[in-house]
Design an enzyme around this catalytic site. Structure first.
Site, PDB file in Angstrom:
ATOM      1  N   GLU A  91       0.828  -1.194   0.000  1.00 35.69           N
ATOM      2  CA  GLU A  91       0.000   0.000   0.000  1.00 35.69           C
ATOM      3  C   GLU A  91       0.871   1.254   0.000  1.00 35.69           C
ATOM      4  O   GLU A  91       1.959   1.268   0.573  1.00 35.69           O
ATOM      5  CB  GLU A  91      -0.924  -0.014   1.215  1.00 35.69           C
ATOM      6  CG  GLU A  91      -1.910  -1.168   1.116  1.00 35.69           C
ATOM      7  CD  GLU A  91      -2.905  -1.233   2.256  1.00 35.69           C
ATOM      8  OE1 GLU A  91      -3.931  -1.887   2.074  1.00 35.69           O
ATOM      9  OE2 GLU A  91      -2.654  -0.634   3.312  1.00 35.69           O
ATOM     10  N   CYS A 110       3.661   8.500   1.320  1.00 35.94           N
ATOM     11  CA  CYS A 110       4.110   7.558   2.343  1.00 35.94           C
ATOM     12  C   CYS A 110       4.326   6.217   1.648  1.00 35.94           C
ATOM     13  O   CYS A 110       3.373   5.600   1.182  1.00 35.94           O
ATOM     14  CB  CYS A 110       3.025   7.474   3.425  1.00 35.94           C
ATOM     15  SG  CYS A 110       3.388   6.301   4.723  1.00 35.94           S
ATOM     16  N   CYS A 117       6.247  -6.982   7.211  1.00 37.24           N
ATOM     17  CA  CYS A 117       7.324  -6.519   8.087  1.00 37.24           C
ATOM     18  C   CYS A 117       7.622  -7.612   9.107  1.00 37.24           C
ATOM     19  O   CYS A 117       6.718  -8.268   9.614  1.00 37.24           O
ATOM     20  CB  CYS A 117       6.921  -5.243   8.815  1.00 37.24           C
ATOM     21  SG  CYS A 117       8.257  -4.566   9.844  1.00 37.24           S
ATOM     22  N   CYS A 121       5.522  -5.616  15.599  1.00 34.27           N
ATOM     23  CA  CYS A 121       4.922  -4.714  16.600  1.00 34.27           C
ATOM     24  C   CYS A 121       3.445  -5.072  16.834  1.00 34.27           C
ATOM     25  O   CYS A 121       2.686  -5.230  15.877  1.00 34.27           O
ATOM     26  CB  CYS A 121       5.048  -3.267  16.137  1.00 34.27           C
ATOM     27  SG  CYS A 121       6.757  -2.781  15.862  1.00 34.27           S
ATOM     28  N   CYS A 124       0.650  -2.809  15.305  1.00 27.45           N
ATOM     29  CA  CYS A 124       0.753  -2.450  13.889  1.00 27.45           C
ATOM     30  C   CYS A 124       0.178  -3.553  13.001  1.00 27.45           C
ATOM     31  O   CYS A 124       0.602  -4.706  13.087  1.00 27.45           O
ATOM     32  CB  CYS A 124       2.220  -2.211  13.532  1.00 27.45           C
ATOM     33  SG  CYS A 124       2.511  -1.964  11.780  1.00 27.45           S
ATOM     34  N   GLY A 168       6.582  -1.957   6.301  1.00 26.55           N
ATOM     35  CA  GLY A 168       7.956  -2.448   6.335  1.00 26.55           C
ATOM     36  C   GLY A 168       8.926  -1.610   7.131  1.00 26.55           C
ATOM     37  O   GLY A 168       8.641  -0.481   7.528  1.00 26.55           O
ATOM     38  N   SER A 223      11.132   5.195  15.946  1.00 28.76           N
ATOM     39  CA  SER A 223       9.919   4.815  16.676  1.00 28.76           C
ATOM     40  C   SER A 223      10.311   4.249  18.040  1.00 28.76           C
ATOM     41  O   SER A 223      10.907   3.174  18.122  1.00 28.76           O
ATOM     42  CB  SER A 223       9.148   3.768  15.872  1.00 28.76           C
ATOM     43  OG  SER A 223       8.741   4.318  14.640  1.00 28.76           O
ATOM     44  N   HIS A 225       8.151   4.423  21.350  1.00 34.03           N
ATOM     45  CA  HIS A 225       6.934   3.837  21.943  1.00 34.03           C
ATOM     46  C   HIS A 225       6.982   3.485  23.418  1.00 34.03           C
ATOM     47  O   HIS A 225       5.962   3.144  24.018  1.00 34.03           O
ATOM     48  CB  HIS A 225       6.454   2.586  21.182  1.00 34.03           C
ATOM     49  CG  HIS A 225       6.412   2.756  19.705  1.00 34.03           C
ATOM     50  ND1 HIS A 225       5.854   3.865  19.096  1.00 34.03           N
ATOM     51  CD2 HIS A 225       6.875   1.980  18.690  1.00 34.03           C
ATOM     52  CE1 HIS A 225       5.969   3.750  17.788  1.00 34.03           C
ATOM     53  NE2 HIS A 225       6.585   2.625  17.514  1.00 34.03           N
ATOM     54  N   ASN A 299      -3.835   4.207  16.297  1.00 40.98           N
ATOM     55  CA  ASN A 299      -4.991   4.003  15.435  1.00 40.98           C
ATOM     56  C   ASN A 299      -5.518   2.600  15.640  1.00 40.98           C
ATOM     57  O   ASN A 299      -4.752   1.671  15.916  1.00 40.98           O
ATOM     58  CB  ASN A 299      -4.591   4.203  13.972  1.00 40.98           C
ATOM     59  CG  ASN A 299      -4.260   5.652  13.690  1.00 40.98           C
ATOM     60  OD1 ASN A 299      -4.996   6.557  14.059  1.00 40.98           O
ATOM     61  ND2 ASN A 299      -3.118   5.885  13.070  1.00 40.98           N
ATOM     62  N   CYS A 342      -1.302   5.611  10.104  1.00 43.46           N
ATOM     63  CA  CYS A 342      -0.123   4.868  10.544  1.00 43.46           C
ATOM     64  C   CYS A 342      -0.496   3.508  11.099  1.00 43.46           C
ATOM     65  O   CYS A 342      -1.388   3.394  11.930  1.00 43.46           O
ATOM     66  CB  CYS A 342       0.584   5.620  11.657  1.00 43.46           C
ATOM     67  SG  CYS A 342       1.060   7.253  11.225  1.00 43.46           S
TER      68      CYS A 342
END
Ligand code: SAH
Ligand code: SF4
Length: 359
Positions: A91, A110, A117, A121, A124, A168, A223, A225, A299, A342
């Protein structure tokens, strides 16, 4: 077989020479490809037919088939589901900024750097679906050219920025990502300023160190977190490979070497990493660094137990960080309704179907 977009400028010159043409033909081909965004050699009218035939046979345009495109935010966010030659799905998202609220009128793509990936995570959607393969640099460039072409055709804003924040982990595919960056930046290529290109990594230390030594000044986003190792390893199952202190040390070295600001991404999850104590710990961790923290309220993904905190809690987290001298903002989200935000990119038709019925 490599595609046209896979070749660097000197490589294309060599190809043209080996095909018996003068070197300047390479410049003509690049101009058609990267300034005018043509989709085939047929359109390169100032290139001899024989050379065009040879090129299309040995150096085809990459096969990036747009399966669907869906839009959100009043047409300012557009997500494409793209099928690659081997059937893998990726995507790509185009984010336009409303000129009424952003006088700079940015147009940011993006891009995905891998199909899937391997980092896993938990919050994700891409990470949950697992790893398929690295993308070639031509497949990365192809995602960008695709949007550049449609913007040019519709009279829309030319592309201004590229962020490696799609599917990824770009640092796990460093070679191809960097090749794409060089073509993007090349004056004979897309002429995009290096500082308008950002690579986001989950913290692969060798990649951060390598980036610090590159001459092109692209942006680095890391990233984080979590402010501590145990929590980070819970959120990012592969994080033990590069412990937090090593990541921070690599970032401090990066800043010392490049004098550039590092962006830290912090995906905020209710009851997980959003307390005032954690905000304080994060401020301590980043103390004295030239940086900016992007707080991203998580999200929604398939895991319903991972939720974003309410507004008050989000702002309390931000205030605590800011009061300790760490510059930070809460990210304005785009594309949530089409799962283009995201972490929602998953490269399957399922999310697209859901988004379409929801419209
Ligand atoms: N692999 C790289 C780049 C792609 S992910 C990285 O992790 O940095 C791009 C960004 O999306 C990362 O900052 C990631 O933390 C964020 N992200 C992932 N899942 C998310 C979710 N569900 N909500 C909000 N942001 C998310
Ligand atoms: Fe991979 Fe980034 Fe998603 Fe983590 S957040 S799984 S590193 S794409």
């Amino acid at each position: 077989m490599p595609s046209l977009y896979d070749l660097s400028w000197p490589e294309l010159e060599r190809f043209v020479e080996s095909a018996g043409g003068p070197r300047y033909r390479a410049r003509q081909v690049w101009e058609w490809a990267y300034h005018r965004f043509v989709a085939s050699y047929d359109e390169m009218t100032n290139v001899p037919v024989a050379l065009r035939a040879r090129l299309s046979e040995e150096l085809p345009f990459p096969d990036l088939h747009v399966v669907t495109e869906i839009t959100a935010d009043d047409n300012l966010t557009r997500k494409r589901l793209i099928r690659l030659a081997d059937g893998k799905l990726i995507e790509t998202v185009l984010m336009l900024y409303d000129p009424r609220s952003d006088s700079r009128g940015r147009a940011t793509v993006c891009v995905s750097s891998q199909a899937g990936c391997a980092m896993g995570c938990v919050f994700c959607a891409t990470g949950q679906a697992g790893f398929e393969r690295n993308l070639t640099s031509g497949e990365i460039i192809g995602q960008i050219i695709g949007f550049a072409r449609s913007q040019a055709q519709s009279g829309g804003h030319a592309l201004t920025n590229v962020v490696f924040m799609g599917m990824g982990e770009p640092m796990a595919n460093y070679r191809n990502v960097w090749r794409a960056v060089e073509t993007l930046n090349n004056p004979a290529g897309m002429r995009m300023a290096a500082r308008h290109i950002t690579i986001s990594t989950v913290g692969l230390v060798p990649g951060i160190r390598r980036l610090a030594d590159e001459s092109l000044q692209v942006g680095l986003a890391v990233s984080l977190h979590a402010p501590d190792e145990p929590l980070r390893e819970r959120l990012i199952p592969t994080a033990h490979r590069f412990p937090l202190p090593d990541i921070i040390a690599a970032c401090r070295d990066y800043i010392a070497k490049t004098h550039r600001r590092v962006t830290f991404e912090y995906c905020l999850m209710a009851g997980v990493n959003d307390s005032v104590e954690q905000s304080r710990a994060l401020a301590d961790l980043l103390h004295g660094m030239i940086c900016h923290v992007n707080i991203i309220p998580v999200n929604p993904t398939a895991d319903a137990s991972i939720r974003r905190p309410d507004r008050a809690r989000t702002l309390a987290f931000q205030r605590t960080l800011a009061s300790r001298g760490v510059p930070c903002t809460v990210r304005v989200e785009k594309g949530v309704e089409i799962s283009a935000a995201c972490g929602q990119l998953r490269g399957d038709t399922q999310s697209i179907a859901v988004a379409q019925t929801a419209r």
